[in-house]
Scaffold this active site. Sequence first.
Site: not given
Ligand SMILES: Cc1cc2nc3c(=O)[nH]c(=O)nc-3n(C[C@H](O)[C@H](O)[C@H](O)COP(=O)(O)OP(=O)(O)OC[C@H]3O[C@@H](n4cnc5c(N)ncnc54)[C@H](O)[C@@H]3O)c2cc1C
Length: 487
Positions: A31, A49, A402, A437
């Site tokens: 990470e 969802h 809080c 706060c």
């Molecule tokens: C506004 C919004 C609302 C949403 N609401 C919902 C919801 O209500 N319900 C639902 O099911 N889903 C929801 N989602 C979708 C959900 O949040 C995402 O699908 C999910 O969090 C994606 O997880 P991830 O691990 O793929 O990505 P991320 O959490 O973005 O993790 C990717 C990680 O990769 C790391 N990374 C990137 N590049 C590198 C690199 N070169 N080297 C090492 N590490 C790297 C980053 O630092 C990051 O920590 C929502 C998303 C958004 C933005």
Amino acid sequence: MYDVIIIGGGIVGTTIARELSRYNNKVLLLEKDIDVSMGATKANSAIVHGGYAESHSTLKGRLCYKGRREFKRLNEELNFGFRETGSLVLSFHDDKEPLEKLMENGIKNGLEDLSIIGTKEIMEIEPNINPNVKYALYCKGAGVCSPYEMAIAMAENAIKNGVELKLENEVLSIEKKDNLFKVETNEDTYCGRYVVNAAGLYSDKISKMVGVDDFEILPRSGEYILFTRGTGEAINSVLFQLPTKFGKGVLVTSTYYGNLLIGPDSNDDVDKDDTSTHVDRISKIYDKASFIYDKIDPKKFIRSFTGIRARSSTDDFIIEETKVKGFINVAGIQSPGLTSSPAIADMVLNILEKSGLELIENPNFDPYRKPIIEKKPLKKFSEIKDKIDLPLGSKGRIVCRCEQVLEKEIVDALHRGIKVKTVDGVKRRTRATMGWCQGDFCKPRVIEIMEKEYGEKIDPKFDIEHSGVNRVQKSELLDYLNGLKEE
Ligand SMILES: Cc1cc2nc3c(=O)[nH]c(=O)nc-3n(C[C@H](O)[C@H](O)[C@H](O)COP(=O)(O)OP(=O)(O)OC[C@H]3O[C@@H](n4cnc5c(N)ncnc54)[C@H](O)[C@@H]3O)c2cc1C
């Protein structure tokens, strides 16, 4: 040498890591940030969802309900915070057809807990909302969770079962030679037989490192307003309006801890890292949400925030072994990625197994992780005031008044296999500084504990560097709304 190197410590990477830790493989999770759960996983709607909104022809449509069905068991094992609240897609028109279409789609996706209900039933579930509502699609098993706690719990449990986590390791290049991947980061070079790319917004960049460039990640931001604890208690389920081509629209919900949460909006004209908030955008969210629930009190605002969706150019999840054998893309994981994450992890393990990874059960796998905090009603100030001024290290000492967080809970959070370098990291584990706060009172007290436990100085500026973005404050929103009234 590792069997599997996972890139990205969001909910997707941590869930895959935890699932792999059931087996006797050597797994590394890389990470780039100072903690897990720093991307989309920490800033979203936190909704588990139903699974009716995405078409059955898409992978996201097919994986959502599969993922949702795992939340109860996962929460019993890992204690990250999940509650089945039900959800309602509200329609203020006489025409039921859009809801029927959603329901039809949900049935195709395998859902068995959908029904269309009328005004009377809706008002029984939600007595405080706009009584002009005509119909709603009710999904009984939808819910809310604490997404960053879920990723932290996944990572803690994966580490306990043998996964290595390396934070502050940004992957800079990947080379494949003699069937092995050499993954170079700013810190070191790691060798692995398989690479899983779960890098969220940057998964296209990582994929290009091995020459796979058949998709782009297009950021789409969504802003939110969060209100004080207790404000969500007037809302019992998750309230949506009819979806549009930009997504599920502005929702009104209570968070797992009882804060009212409204948002998100949608904007494609953004940078991948720009999580600032804007008063004009959040005031529009306030308007749209007030149409559903008109008792939102802007004076109870505590924070605005932005999440960035990692939308792929195919507009679907991309989960596949690429033309580079052993390199698996898990990209374009926008909503409902959080809900789908357990099903995504299962799918990735199948892909790995088909590609030749042997999955031999780890006899010592322990699926359980104790909670750091438990959700409990807040006590009256008079009942806790004696516990606040106790000296550091005293039994029963409360650090954050809080959220009524105990010193022993913070100490516990600091010693679970992931070094917590910022107050923001303590906040996401314990809720200290998350109250009214916003840390004015307890931030120095949290730092004092971190310094004692880790035996080193914590620089508060470090927090600002890692979480200090330009966010609309309460006074700015109130002034803006007053200005609109005067116009
Ligand atoms: C506004 C919004 C609302 C949403 N609401 C919902 C919801 O209500 N319900 C639902 O099911 N889903 C929801 N989602 C979708 C959900 O949040 C995402 O699908 C999910 O969090 C994606 O997880 P991830 O691990 O793929 O990505 P991320 O959490 O973005 O993790 C990717 C990680 O990769 C790391 N990374 C990137 N590049 C590198 C690199 N070169 N080297 C090492 N590490 C790297 C980053 O630092 C990051 O920590 C929502 C998303 C958004 C933005």
